[in-house]
Design a protein around this motif. Structure first.
Motif, mmCIF file in Angstrom:
data_model
loop_
_atom_site.group_PDB
_atom_site.id
_atom_site.type_symbol
_atom_site.label_atom_id
_atom_site.label_comp_id
_atom_site.label_asym_id
_atom_site.label_seq_id
_atom_site.Cartn_x
_atom_site.Cartn_y
_atom_site.Cartn_z
ATOM 1 N N GLY A 64 1.959 -3.970 7.701
ATOM 2 C CA GLY A 64 2.907 -4.644 8.945
ATOM 3 C C GLY A 64 3.661 -6.273 8.180
ATOM 4 O O GLY A 64 3.684 -6.510 6.843
ATOM 5 N N ASN A 65 4.174 -7.100 8.626
ATOM 6 C CA ASN A 65 4.597 -8.609 8.524
ATOM 7 C C ASN A 65 3.564 -9.141 8.258
ATOM 8 O O ASN A 65 2.410 -8.888 7.991
ATOM 9 C CB ASN A 65 5.009 -9.282 10.251
ATOM 10 C CG ASN A 65 4.726 -10.658 10.154
ATOM 11 O OD1 ASN A 65 3.133 -11.347 9.507
ATOM 12 N ND2 ASN A 65 5.844 -11.354 9.652
ATOM 13 N N GLU A 66 3.233 -9.765 7.178
ATOM 14 C CA GLU A 66 2.731 -10.570 5.720
ATOM 15 C C GLU A 66 1.377 -10.910 6.785
ATOM 16 O O GLU A 66 0.086 -11.165 6.213
ATOM 17 C CB GLU A 66 3.258 -10.785 4.150
ATOM 18 C CG GLU A 66 4.499 -10.150 3.465
ATOM 19 C CD GLU A 66 5.712 -9.701 5.151
ATOM 20 O OE1 GLU A 66 5.706 -10.833 5.308
ATOM 21 O OE2 GLU A 66 6.038 -9.394 3.614
ATOM 22 N N ASN A 67 2.467 -11.931 7.144
ATOM 23 C CA ASN A 67 0.949 -13.373 7.949
ATOM 24 C C ASN A 67 0.189 -12.540 9.080
ATOM 25 O O ASN A 67 -1.029 -13.017 8.916
ATOM 26 C CB ASN A 67 1.225 -14.002 8.640
ATOM 27 C CG ASN A 67 2.395 -15.600 7.824
ATOM 28 O OD1 ASN A 67 1.644 -15.809 6.764
ATOM 29 N ND2 ASN A 67 3.394 -16.036 7.946
ATOM 30 N N ASN A 68 0.627 -11.405 9.269
ATOM 31 C CA ASN A 68 -0.532 -10.384 10.472
ATOM 32 C C ASN A 68 -1.722 -10.111 9.308
ATOM 33 O O ASN A 68 -2.302 -9.924 10.030
ATOM 34 C CB ASN A 68 0.481 -9.758 10.762
ATOM 35 C CG ASN A 68 1.655 -10.818 12.481
ATOM 36 O OD1 ASN A 68 1.199 -11.451 12.704
ATOM 37 N ND2 ASN A 68 2.522 -9.804 12.980
ATOM 38 N N SER A 69 -0.584 -9.414 8.456
ATOM 39 C CA SER A 69 -1.949 -8.610 7.631
ATOM 40 C C SER A 69 -2.783 -9.341 7.090
ATOM 41 O O SER A 69 -4.175 -9.414 7.276
ATOM 42 C CB SER A 69 -1.153 -7.928 6.902
ATOM 43 O OG SER A 69 -0.657 -9.117 5.761
ATOM 44 N N GLN A 124 -2.709 -5.875 1.539
ATOM 45 C CA GLN A 124 -1.126 -5.752 2.452
ATOM 46 C C GLN A 124 -0.486 -5.321 1.230
ATOM 47 O O GLN A 124 -1.060 -4.593 0.479
ATOM 48 C CB GLN A 124 -1.096 -7.349 1.838
ATOM 49 C CG GLN A 124 -1.959 -8.456 2.623
ATOM 50 C CD GLN A 124 -1.202 -9.853 2.312
ATOM 51 O OE1 GLN A 124 -1.399 -10.080 1.316
ATOM 52 N NE2 GLN A 124 -0.511 -11.088 3.486
ATOM 53 N N CYS A 125 -0.127 -4.050 2.150
ATOM 54 C CA CYS A 125 0.846 -3.270 1.966
ATOM 55 C C CYS A 125 2.584 -3.572 2.016
ATOM 56 O O CYS A 125 3.068 -4.132 2.949
ATOM 57 C CB CYS A 125 0.710 -2.254 3.022
ATOM 58 S SG CYS A 125 1.653 -0.451 2.280
ATOM 59 N N PRO A 126 3.141 -3.282 0.709
ATOM 60 C CA PRO A 126 4.524 -4.139 1.029
ATOM 61 C C PRO A 126 5.137 -2.917 2.033
ATOM 62 O O PRO A 126 4.952 -2.223 2.569
ATOM 63 C CB PRO A 126 5.008 -3.295 -0.786
ATOM 64 C CG PRO A 126 4.046 -2.760 -1.003
ATOM 65 C CD PRO A 126 3.254 -3.054 -0.472
ATOM 66 N N ASN A 127 6.812 -3.629 2.407
ATOM 67 C CA ASN A 127 7.447 -2.859 3.393
ATOM 68 C C ASN A 127 8.294 -1.632 2.115
ATOM 69 O O ASN A 127 8.315 -1.436 1.382
ATOM 70 C CB ASN A 127 8.396 -3.992 3.674
ATOM 71 C CG ASN A 127 9.533 -3.855 3.186
ATOM 72 O OD1 ASN A 127 10.247 -3.321 2.158
ATOM 73 N ND2 ASN A 127 10.283 -5.507 3.467
ATOM 74 N N ASP A 128 9.129 -0.634 3.503
ATOM 75 C CA ASP A 128 9.369 0.345 2.436
ATOM 76 C C ASP A 128 10.846 0.002 2.190
ATOM 77 O O ASP A 128 10.861 0.941 1.079
ATOM 78 C CB ASP A 128 9.298 0.819 3.716
ATOM 79 C CG ASP A 128 8.661 1.844 4.064
ATOM 80 O OD1 ASP A 128 7.471 1.435 3.432
ATOM 81 O OD2 ASP A 128 8.233 2.825 4.678
ATOM 82 N N ASP A 129 11.274 -0.909 1.033
ATOM 83 C CA ASP A 129 12.373 -1.534 1.631
ATOM 84 C C ASP A 129 12.925 -0.784 -0.506
ATOM 85 O O ASP A 129 11.454 -1.081 -1.003
ATOM 86 C CB ASP A 129 13.025 -2.508 1.560
ATOM 87 C CG ASP A 129 13.076 -2.891 2.488
ATOM 88 O OD1 ASP A 129 13.600 -2.098 3.141
ATOM 89 O OD2 ASP A 129 13.147 -4.253 3.554
ATOM 90 N N GLY A 130 13.565 -0.194 -0.729
ATOM 91 C CA GLY A 130 13.366 0.105 -2.575
ATOM 92 C C GLY A 130 12.221 0.568 -2.786
ATOM 93 O O GLY A 130 11.531 1.886 -2.061
ATOM 94 N N ILE A 131 12.468 0.670 -3.939
ATOM 95 C CA ILE A 131 10.188 0.958 -4.764
ATOM 96 C C ILE A 131 9.663 0.495 -3.818
ATOM 97 O O ILE A 131 8.095 1.239 -3.926
ATOM 98 C CB ILE A 131 10.493 0.634 -6.136
ATOM 99 C CG1 ILE A 131 9.498 1.591 -6.411
ATOM 100 C CG2 ILE A 131 9.964 -0.898 -6.078
ATOM 101 C CD1 ILE A 131 9.823 1.385 -8.220
#
Ligand code: TXA
Ligand code: MG
Length: 336
Positions: free
Chosen positions: A243-248, A310-317
C-alpha cells in the motif's frame, strides 16, 4: 570437493569442467546460474544434488544462437518468433515443446523445455566455447534467495560444486520472465524484467498464471513446477506490507520490536535502528530489483525473529519485485 574460483577471462577452464560433466556457477544478467552440459544426464543430475532441488522441478536451458534453439524444440510459433526478435538475447525464458535430444533429467517428465538466450558476455562466451546448451537453475541452495553475486554462490555452494566464475554482480537482480508460448494465448508463468505490457505490445493478449499471485497447495498440478515450492526465504518469517509507503512505514513502526528486521525504501532508513536494511528508493525499481535478494540474505546474519518489509507497487518491474518479496514470506501480506 574444492570449489575453484575462475576469473571471467579464463573461460577455457570453466569450459573444460563443463565438458567433463562438472557443474560450474555462471554469471548472467539476471542472477547467477548453476550450469551443466544440458545434453548430459549425468552432469544435470549433479545440479539437483548440489542445490537440494526437488526432483520434479525442470531446468532452463541456456543457448547462444537460434541454431541451438532449433535443435532443442519441435516448433517455433509465429508469436514465439516475434518475442525472440524483440527480446533475445535478454531476460525472458520461453517454454517450447521439446525435441528428443533434451534429456528427461532436464525436463523432468514434461514434454516441454524452457529456453533462455542470456544477454551476458561471459555466459555467452562460455556457451559458445563449450558448443553445447547449458542447463542452469539459479545457483542458490533450494528455497534460499537467488544469488546476485559470486559471493552469494560461494556462501551457499562452496564445497558442493566444481567452480564459480568470478564476475560483476548481476545487473537485473531477479530471474527472467517465463512465458509459455506453447499455448494459443501465451501465459506468463513467472514475472520478470520483461513485463506483460511489453510482451502484449509485440504479440497481443497474454495471460498471467494465477499461481503467481498466491500460495500453491503442494499436491496440486501447476503449469510450472517451481511455483509449488517455498522460495527466497530468509531464516526469519517475512510479512509484506503493501500500500501507500507512508502507511506501510507507520504500520511497521507500530508493529515492530527490538528483534524485528525491517526492509524499507531508502527514504525511510534513517527512521529505524541497525536492524533495518534499505533496498533502493521508492522511485528506483532498478535498484530495488538489484538489491532485494542481497538484503534478504543479509537478514540471516542478524539477531532477529521476524521481518517486516515495505512492498513496491506493481508498475513495471515492480510486479516481479513484489512477486519475489511475497514469495519470500509465503504470501503473508498485509494491505494498509
Ligand atoms: O533468470 C533466470 O531465469 C535464471 C538464470 C540463471 O538464467 N534461472 C532461473 O532458473 O531462475 P530456476 O531453475 O531457478 O527457475 C526456473 C523456473 C522454475 O520455476 C521452473 O519450474 C520453471 O522455470 N520451468 C523450467 N522448465 C519449465 C517447463 N518446461 N515448463 C514450465 N516451467 C518450467
Ligand atoms: Mg531458482
Amino acid at each position: 570437493m574444492e570449489t575453484l574460483k575462475i576469473q571471467k577471462n579464463e573461460i577455457e577452464k570453466a569450459c573444460s569442467l563443463i565438458l567433463n560433466d562438472e557443474i560450474v556457477a555462471i554469471p548472467t544478467e539476471t542472477v547467477y546460474g548453476l550450469g551443466a552440459n544440458a545434453l548430459s544426464p549425468k552432469a544435470v543430475e549433479k545440479i539437483f544434488i548440489a542445490k537440494g532441488r526437488p526432483q520434479d522441478n525442470p531446468l532452463i536451458v541456456h543457448i547462444c544462437s537460434k541454431d541451438m534453439l532449433e535443435k532443442l524444440v519441435l516448433d517455433i510459433s509465429d508469436k514465439a518468433n516475434k518475442i525472440i526478435e524483440a527480446f533475445w538475447p535478454g531476460a525472458i525464458t520461453l517454454i517450447f515443446k521439446k525435441s528428443d535430444i533434451v534429456p528427461d533429467e532436464v525436463s523432468k517428465g514434461l514434454d516441454t523445455v524452457a529456453i533462455r538466450f542470456p544477454n551476458h558476455k561471459t555466459a555467452l562466451e562460455l556457451i559458445e566455447k563449450c558448443n553445447t546448451p547449458i542447463a542452469a537453475p539459479s545457483a542458490n541452495i533450494s528455497g534460499k534467495p537467488s544469488p546476485t553475486s559470486a559471493n552469494h554462490v560461494f556462501n551457499d555452494l562452496n564445497g558442493k560444486i566444481s567452480a564459480v566464475i568470478i564476475d560483476e554482480n548481476c545487473d537485473i537482480g531477479i530471474e527472467s520472465t517465463v512465458l509459455d508460448v506453447t499455448r494459443e494465448i501465451p501465459v506468463i508463468l513467472r514475472p520478470g524484467q520483461v513485463t506483460k505490457e511489453q510482451i502484449e505490445k509485440i504479440i497481443g493478449k497474454v495471460f498471467i498464471d494465477q499461481a503467481i499471485t498466491c500460495n500453491i497447495d503442494n499436491t496440486k498440478k501447476v503449469s510450472s513446477p517451481g511455483m509449488k515450492y517455498r522460495h527466497y526465504a530468509p531464516n526469519s518469517p517475512v510479512t509484506i506490507i503493501c500500500g501507500n509507503e507512508n502507511n506501510s512505514f507507520l504500520y511497521i513502526k507500530q508493529n515492530m520490536d527490538e528483534k524485528t528486521g525491517v526492509l524499507c525504501f531508502d527514504e525511510y532508513i534513517k527512521e529505524f535502528d541497525e536492524n533495518a536494511l534499505s533496498f533502493g528508493s521508492i522511485f528506483d525499481k532498478k535498484a530495488q530489483a538489484q538489491q532485494l535478494f542481497d538484503k534478504l540474505r543479509a537478514f540471516d546474519n542478524m539477531d532477529i525473529t521476524k521481518i517486516l518489509a515495505q512492498c513496491p507497487n506493481d508498475d513495471g518491474i515492480g510486479f516481479a519485485i513484489s512477486n519475489r518479496l511475497k514469495k519470500s514470506g509465503g504470501f503473508n501480506v498485509i494491505e494498509v
